[in-house]
Scaffold this motif. Structure first.
Motif, PDB file in Angstrom:
ATOM      1  N   LYS A 176      41.150  53.707  39.174  1.00  0.00           N
ATOM      2  CA  LYS A 176      40.376  54.510  40.107  1.00  0.00           C
ATOM      3  C   LYS A 176      41.253  54.955  41.274  1.00  0.00           C
ATOM      4  CE  LYS A 176      36.059  52.146  38.946  1.00  0.00           C
ATOM      5  NZ  LYS A 176      34.920  51.336  39.435  1.00  0.00           N
ATOM      6  N   LYS A 177      40.703  55.816  42.102  1.00  0.00           N
ATOM      7  CA  LYS A 177      41.438  56.311  43.267  1.00  0.00           C
ATOM      8  C   LYS A 177      41.889  55.153  44.136  1.00  0.00           C
ATOM      9  CE  LYS A 177      41.146  59.540  47.130  1.00  0.00           C
ATOM     10  NZ  LYS A 177      40.289  60.511  47.869  1.00  0.00           N
ATOM     11  N   ARG A 178      40.988  54.259  44.473  1.00  0.00           N
ATOM     12  CA  ARG A 178      41.342  52.995  45.116  1.00  0.00           C
ATOM     13  C   ARG A 178      41.636  52.047  43.974  1.00  0.00           C
ATOM     14  NH1 ARG A 178      43.159  49.191  48.705  1.00  0.00           N
ATOM     15  NH2 ARG A 178      41.747  47.412  48.910  1.00  0.00           N
ATOM     16  N   SER A 179      42.931  51.859  43.657  1.00  0.00           N
ATOM     17  CA  SER A 179      43.332  51.221  42.411  1.00  0.00           C
ATOM     18  C   SER A 179      42.685  49.855  42.211  1.00  0.00           C
ATOM     19  CB  SER A 179      44.850  51.072  42.361  1.00  0.00           C
ATOM     20  OG  SER A 179      45.231  50.389  41.178  1.00  0.00           O
ATOM     21  N   LEU A 180      42.245  49.610  40.983  1.00  0.00           N
ATOM     22  CA  LEU A 180      41.681  48.320  40.621  1.00  0.00           C
ATOM     23  C   LEU A 180      42.740  47.223  40.636  1.00  0.00           C
ATOM     24  CD1 LEU A 180      39.519  49.491  37.573  1.00  0.00           C
ATOM     25  CD2 LEU A 180      38.694  48.956  39.876  1.00  0.00           C
ATOM     26  N   LEU A 181      43.993  47.620  40.583  1.00  0.00           N
ATOM     27  CA  LEU A 181      45.066  46.639  40.481  1.00  0.00           C
ATOM     28  C   LEU A 181      45.459  46.015  41.817  1.00  0.00           C
ATOM     29  CD1 LEU A 181      47.378  48.333  37.809  1.00  0.00           C
ATOM     30  CD2 LEU A 181      45.483  46.736  37.494  1.00  0.00           C
ATOM     31  N   ASN A 182      45.004  46.596  42.924  1.00  0.00           N
ATOM     32  CA  ASN A 182      45.272  45.967  44.229  1.00  0.00           C
ATOM     33  C   ASN A 182      44.090  46.165  45.185  1.00  0.00           C
ATOM     34  OD1 ASN A 182      45.824  48.752  44.513  1.00  0.00           O
ATOM     35  ND2 ASN A 182      47.227  48.401  46.219  1.00  0.00           N
ATOM     36  N   ASN A 183      42.867  46.031  44.607  1.00  0.00           N
ATOM     37  CA  ASN A 183      41.660  46.229  45.427  1.00  0.00           C
ATOM     38  C   ASN A 183      41.051  44.912  45.904  1.00  0.00           C
ATOM     39  OD1 ASN A 183      40.518  45.224  43.086  1.00  0.00           O
ATOM     40  ND2 ASN A 183      38.915  46.774  42.948  1.00  0.00           N
ATOM     41  N   CYS A 184      41.801  43.821  45.774  1.00  0.00           N
ATOM     42  CA  CYS A 184      41.406  42.497  46.279  1.00  0.00           C
ATOM     43  C   CYS A 184      40.333  41.809  45.441  1.00  0.00           C
ATOM     44  CB  CYS A 184      40.922  42.574  47.736  1.00  0.00           C
ATOM     45  SG  CYS A 184      42.095  43.335  48.855  1.00  0.00           S
ATOM     46  N   THR A 185      39.898  42.438  44.349  1.00  0.00           N
ATOM     47  CA  THR A 185      38.799  41.889  43.548  1.00  0.00           C
ATOM     48  C   THR A 185      39.276  41.570  42.140  1.00  0.00           C
ATOM     49  OG1 THR A 185      37.232  43.230  44.796  1.00  0.00           O
ATOM     50  CG2 THR A 185      36.452  42.291  42.733  1.00  0.00           C
ATOM     51  N   MET A 186      39.022  40.349  41.711  1.00  0.00           N
ATOM     52  CA  MET A 186      39.412  39.920  40.370  1.00  0.00           C
ATOM     53  C   MET A 186      38.336  40.287  39.349  1.00  0.00           C
ATOM     54  SD  MET A 186      42.378  38.447  40.365  1.00  0.00           S
ATOM     55  CE  MET A 186      43.525  37.376  41.225  1.00  0.00           C
ATOM     56  N   GLY A 187      38.767  40.676  38.174  1.00  0.00           N
ATOM     57  CA  GLY A 187      37.835  40.925  37.089  1.00  0.00           C
ATOM     58  C   GLY A 187      37.348  39.620  36.486  1.00  0.00           C
ATOM     59  N   THR A 188      36.283  39.704  35.713  1.00  0.00           N
ATOM     60  CA  THR A 188      35.747  38.534  35.011  1.00  0.00           C
ATOM     61  C   THR A 188      36.343  38.485  33.614  1.00  0.00           C
ATOM     62  OG1 THR A 188      33.865  39.724  34.062  1.00  0.00           O
ATOM     63  CG2 THR A 188      33.606  38.843  36.298  1.00  0.00           C
ATOM     64  N   GLN A 189      35.887  37.531  32.804  1.00  0.00           N
ATOM     65  CA  GLN A 189      36.357  37.464  31.425  1.00  0.00           C
ATOM     66  C   GLN A 189      35.757  38.582  30.573  1.00  0.00           C
ATOM     67  OE1 GLN A 189      35.487  33.527  30.038  1.00  0.00           O
ATOM     68  NE2 GLN A 189      37.189  32.598  31.151  1.00  0.00           N
ATOM     69  N   THR A 190      34.835  39.334  31.138  1.00  0.00           N
ATOM     70  CA  THR A 190      34.237  40.475  30.440  1.00  0.00           C
ATOM     71  C   THR A 190      35.039  41.723  30.778  1.00  0.00           C
ATOM     72  OG1 THR A 190      32.064  39.440  30.591  1.00  0.00           O
ATOM     73  CG2 THR A 190      32.130  41.786  30.076  1.00  0.00           C
ATOM     74  N   PHE A 191      35.765  42.249  29.808  1.00  0.00           N
ATOM     75  CA  PHE A 191      36.718  43.319  30.095  1.00  0.00           C
ATOM     76  C   PHE A 191      36.050  44.655  30.409  1.00  0.00           C
ATOM     77  CE2 PHE A 191      36.123  43.211  25.502  1.00  0.00           C
ATOM     78  CZ  PHE A 191      35.943  44.538  25.155  1.00  0.00           C
ATOM     79  N   THR A 192      34.730  44.739  30.211  1.00  0.00           N
ATOM     80  CA  THR A 192      34.012  45.973  30.540  1.00  0.00           C
ATOM     81  C   THR A 192      33.314  45.884  31.887  1.00  0.00           C
ATOM     82  OG1 THR A 192      32.085  45.170  29.324  1.00  0.00           O
ATOM     83  CG2 THR A 192      33.633  46.558  28.107  1.00  0.00           C
ATOM     84  N   ASP A 193      33.737  44.951  32.740  1.00  0.00           N
ATOM     85  CA  ASP A 193      33.043  44.771  34.026  1.00  0.00           C
ATOM     86  C   ASP A 193      33.461  45.783  35.082  1.00  0.00           C
ATOM     87  OD1 ASP A 193      35.540  43.945  34.829  1.00  0.00           O
ATOM     88  OD2 ASP A 193      34.974  41.884  35.280  1.00  0.00           O
ATOM     89  N   GLY A 194      34.362  46.707  34.735  1.00  0.00           N
ATOM     90  CA  GLY A 194      34.765  47.753  35.670  1.00  0.00           C
ATOM     91  C   GLY A 194      35.923  47.379  36.561  1.00  0.00           C
ATOM     92  N   GLN A 195      36.522  46.211  36.355  1.00  0.00           N
ATOM     93  CA  GLN A 195      37.651  45.780  37.181  1.00  0.00           C
ATOM     94  C   GLN A 195      38.983  45.779  36.436  1.00  0.00           C
ATOM     95  OE1 GLN A 195      37.912  45.184  40.421  1.00  0.00           O
ATOM     96  NE2 GLN A 195      35.774  45.704  40.735  1.00  0.00           N
ATOM     97  N   TRP A 196      38.941  45.903  35.124  1.00  0.00           N
ATOM     98  CA  TRP A 196      40.164  45.824  34.327  1.00  0.00           C
ATOM     99  C   TRP A 196      40.700  47.220  33.993  1.00  0.00           C
ATOM    100  CZ3 TRP A 196      42.583  41.280  33.606  1.00  0.00           C
ATOM    101  CH2 TRP A 196      41.843  40.113  33.796  1.00  0.00           C
ATOM    102  N   VAL A 197      42.026  47.338  33.995  1.00  0.00           N
ATOM    103  CA  VAL A 197      42.707  48.562  33.564  1.00  0.00           C
ATOM    104  C   VAL A 197      43.358  48.253  32.224  1.00  0.00           C
ATOM    105  CG1 VAL A 197      44.474  50.272  34.121  1.00  0.00           C
ATOM    106  CG2 VAL A 197      43.109  49.243  35.953  1.00  0.00           C
TER     107      VAL A 197
END
Length: 765
Positions: free
Chosen positions: A628-649
């Motif tokens: 995303k524009k505000r990258s998911l890779l350094n947005n301070c939020t960890m993804g869950t074990q569910t890869f479709t949770d909107g936090q994983w690239v």
């Protein structure tokens, strides 16, 4: 457009919390009480049938045994009438005042749905069977209603796990209350043949049973033959099927059987191997099977004779217009080497095995058409050319449905991301075992089955929508209920209510009574919607993160802590977004009337040097899992074990290569990137992660390489690649490369296919 009245004329507290929401509903003054003196008026055969349904329902759920009469009276009567109308077959009108309840419709289907709306207007206690004395009062209301779509379906997979007739009937009852009208019955798959075919008795003697390894996870089960005294399975007799079909018809539900072909038929070859390419007897698989190479031989005439024999008995049992033939995930490697199939390709002038599949499906369709039936299949039946009259069930996204609709073929939309009820509903660690993706109730509700890519004419080919419950991980009726509810309520509104009349917040409000109905009916429904979710937003101006706490079903108050302790009513009560300027763990719970209504959930916001940095992708992520524009890779939020949770690239078959501009020179002591391992979804850890640093984004130096030392497992996990520096470094730019393994490993069922690499947070300290 039908208007929804916002004003309320009622003198008493009204109750119009109907799901699915009617197209027009207007609260009126007054109320009607159903009592022992109330009668049910019905005269036409359709009205009498609806009256009998209402009579039996009230008798079973209350202490009322109302008389059905053929004379009207001016008060204390429920009047059910057929009316002359050219409107939709399932439309109805419902009117309630102090004296009468009137239900009118041109056909039985509409009268039945009028009764279901009447049921929804009654107190939730009506769903119990305790025969308790109660006041059955209904507020005054006027409803004029009709469905948006003609196909409002629910698929239940009874091959992977077998469910008794008693549960099938319960399932149909619950579907009908929500005005769902198609029961798609998945009766055949690799792990079990569930329908009696009298001409081929070995299907029920052999193919319906497998070795019992139910104690093992689905993916860990051995491929062995069943053993005496240790088998799992079952089948439905033809008499049982006829009973279920009649039971469904009384509830305006059409049962559409699915008879899989040309693949997903391994169980068949345990009994009749002669219809396969190799002719080798196989064991009925006890669990996971991939890739699925077992397939009908398309070159043998005996194969088609068998299929026609089976379908002939199926058509005698099921009067539905459509017969579902599957058609999905057909691995055609055996066709490429089978002399009979190659001879067929040559004789028919076909180009390849893809065209052979089209020949196969078209030939089956011609047989069905001969008996005035129509073929429907999963969107893979588009491969090699769509059969002339076939309908398409689009599951791999919307594109198959769009393509078929543009070709003027009927379409049922059932894409995985909105319609697969075997997916998790909430945080994986708080849910029973499910498939790896995530489908919360709000994502079901947001679905619009008509794509924008279709014009008005093409949109008319969208028959409707369907939810699917695959049961690899669903072994019990209780678990099936859990996966179905409350999501089926959301799907019912997607299927019934016009798009302009749907509103998520309004639906949330109406769900409060729906949950109470589940409790009274004894339905084991998922409480996931009550759990607190976290949404992190970044304030560019103030350079701080804010955390928003929310719930899919907000019935109480949210309480939270920031110090790692368990939240309770003495904790902070949530009222506005929480500002976070350092790494913080938030725990939250929803409480109503002093009692928790949710489990405790938590998230950690990781504030670090790269949080304010600008991240650039040197290799582009997959469009399926983009950044995303505000990258998911350094947005301070960890993804869950569910890869479709909107936090994983996600990166398919390629490396992750990114650069972070920190904005100024920083002193760095450690670097870390988090990755996901989920072999069931072809997601593997990087072979290594390398970290480099620079002052000018031109000349880079290596900070170090972290190699994968993880031993393979079957369960999804996070895996961090940390690099602790021996001495701090100064840098403005960080370059990170995660090396994709490239292809699924030899031990994996997808051997040789492109593997996925997923990354979430890159932390720089």
């Amino acid at each position: 457009m039908i208007a929804i009245f916002a004003s309320c004329k009622t003198e008493t507290k009204s109750n119009t919390d109907i799901i699915p929401k009617p197209q027009f509903i207007e609260p009126l003054s007054g109320q009607f009480e159903i009592s022992s003196s109330t009668t049910i008026y019905a005269k036409s055969s359709e009205a009498i049938e609806a009256a009998h349904y209402l009579h039996h329902f009230l008798r079973d759920h209350t202490d009322l045994d109302l008389s059905i009469v053929n004379k009207k009276r001016s008060k204390d009567q429920i009047q059910i009438e057929t009316t002359k109308s050219h409107r939709a077959a399932e439309c109805y009108q419902l009117y309630v005042n102090d004296n009468l309840i009137q239900i009118s419709a041109p056909y039985y289907a509409g009268l039945f749905y009028g009764v279901q709306s009447l049921r929804a207007l009654l107190p939730a206690e009506i769903e119990s069977f305790d025969q308790s004395s109660n006041q059955w009062v209904i507020s005054g209301v006027k409803i004029d209603d009709a469905p948006r779509f003609q196909w409002r379906g629910m698929m239940l997979d009874c091959s992977r796990h077998f469910f008794p007739v008693s549960y099938i009937k319960k399932h149909l009852d619950r579907m009908s209350r929500l005005k769902m009208n198609v029961f798609h019955w998945h009766l055949i798959d690799d792990q079990g043949w569930r329908i009696e075919i009298k001409k081929y008795p070995k299907l029920t003697e052999t193919s319906s049973w497998r070795a019992d390894y139910e104690s093992l996870p689905w993916g860990d089960r051995p491929t062995k033959d069943r053993e005496d005294g240790r088998r799992y399975g079952g089948f439905y007799t033809q008499e049982q099927i006829q009973h279920i079909v009649r039971y469904a018809q009384e509830r305006n539900i059409t049962v559409v059987p699915e008879i899989e072909m040309p693949a997903h038929v391994t169980a068949l070859f345990a009994a009749y191997p002669e219809f396969s390419c190799k002719g080798k007897r196989l064991n009925v698989p006890t669990g996971s099977l991939w890739p699925i190479t077992d397939i009908y031989c398309a070159g043998k005439e005996e194969t088609f004779q068998f299929i026609e024999d089976v379908l002939s008995e199926v058509m005698d049992l099921f009067p539905s217009k459509y017969i579902h033939i599957g058609g999905d995930e057909a691995n055609k490697k055996e066709w490429e080497h089978c002399p009979d199939c190659q001879r067929r390709i040559k004789q028919e002038g076909l180009e390849n095995v893809e065209a052979l599949q089209s020949y196969f499906i078209t030939r089956v369709e011609k047989f069905l058409n001969k008996y005035d039936r129509e073929l429907i299949g999963w969107d893979e039946i588009l491969e090699g050319g769509l059969a002339p009259n076939a309908a398409v069930m689009s599951w791999r996204g919307m594109q198959g449905g769009i393509k078929a609709a543009k070709m003027h073929h009927p379409v049922v939309m059932t894409p995985t991301q909105h319609c697969y009820f075997d997916y998790y509903q909430g945080a994986r660690d708080l849910e029973p075992l499910a498939f790896g993706a995530n489908l919360p109730i709000e994502k079901v509700y947001e679905f619009n089955p008509v794509p924008k890519e279709l014009n008005a004419t093409e949109a008319n080919y969208i028959l409707g929508v369907q939810a699917n419950l695959w049961t690899e991980h669903v072994a019990t009726t209780s678990h099936a209920e859990y996966m179905t509810f409350p999501r089926l309520a959301a799907m019912s509104e997607v299927a019934w209510t016009n798009q302009e009349n749907r509103n998520w917040k309004d639906f949330q409000k109406r769900m409060h009574k729906e949950y109470l109905r589940y409790q009274k009916a004894g339905i084991h429904y998922a409480k996931s919607a009550f759990n607190v979710n976290f949404k992190t937003e970044y304030n560019e101006e103030k350079k701080v993160n804010t955390i928003i706490l929310q719930s899919s079903s907000l019935t109480g108050d949210i309480y939270y802590t920031l110090d790692g302790t368990e939240p309770n009513m003495q904790s902070n009560r949530y009222s506005s977004p929480i500002t976070v300027d350092k790494t913080t763990t938030v725990k939250a719970i929803q409480i109503k009337d002093g009692q928790p209504v949710s489990k405790t959930t938590e998230t950690t916001v990781y504030v670090h040097i790269a949080s304010d940095g600008v991240l650039t992708h040197n290799t582009i992520p997959s469009s399926k899992y983009p950044d995303k524009k505000r990258s998911l890779l350094n947005n301070c939020t960890m993804g869950t074990q569910t890869f479709t949770d909107g936090q994983w690239v996600g990166y398919e078959g390629t490396d992750m290569d990114v650069t972070i501009n920190l904005g100024k020179v920083e002193t760095i002591s450690s670097l870390q990137s988090r990755h996901l391992y989920n072999p069931g979804s072809w997601i593997f850890l990087p072979a290594s992660v390398s970290y480099e640093y620079s002052m000018d984004n031109k000349k880079y130096q290596s900070a170090g390489v972290v190699r994968n030392e993880f031993t393979k497992e079957k369960t999804p996990i996070y895996y961090d690649y940390p690099l602790i520096l021996k001495s701090p470094i100064k840098a403005r730019y960080i370059h990170i490369t995660a090396k994709n393994i490239g292809a699924c490993p030899d031990w994996h069922s997808g051997k040789g296919q492109p593997s996925w690499l997923f990354c979430d947070e890159i932390i720089v300290k």
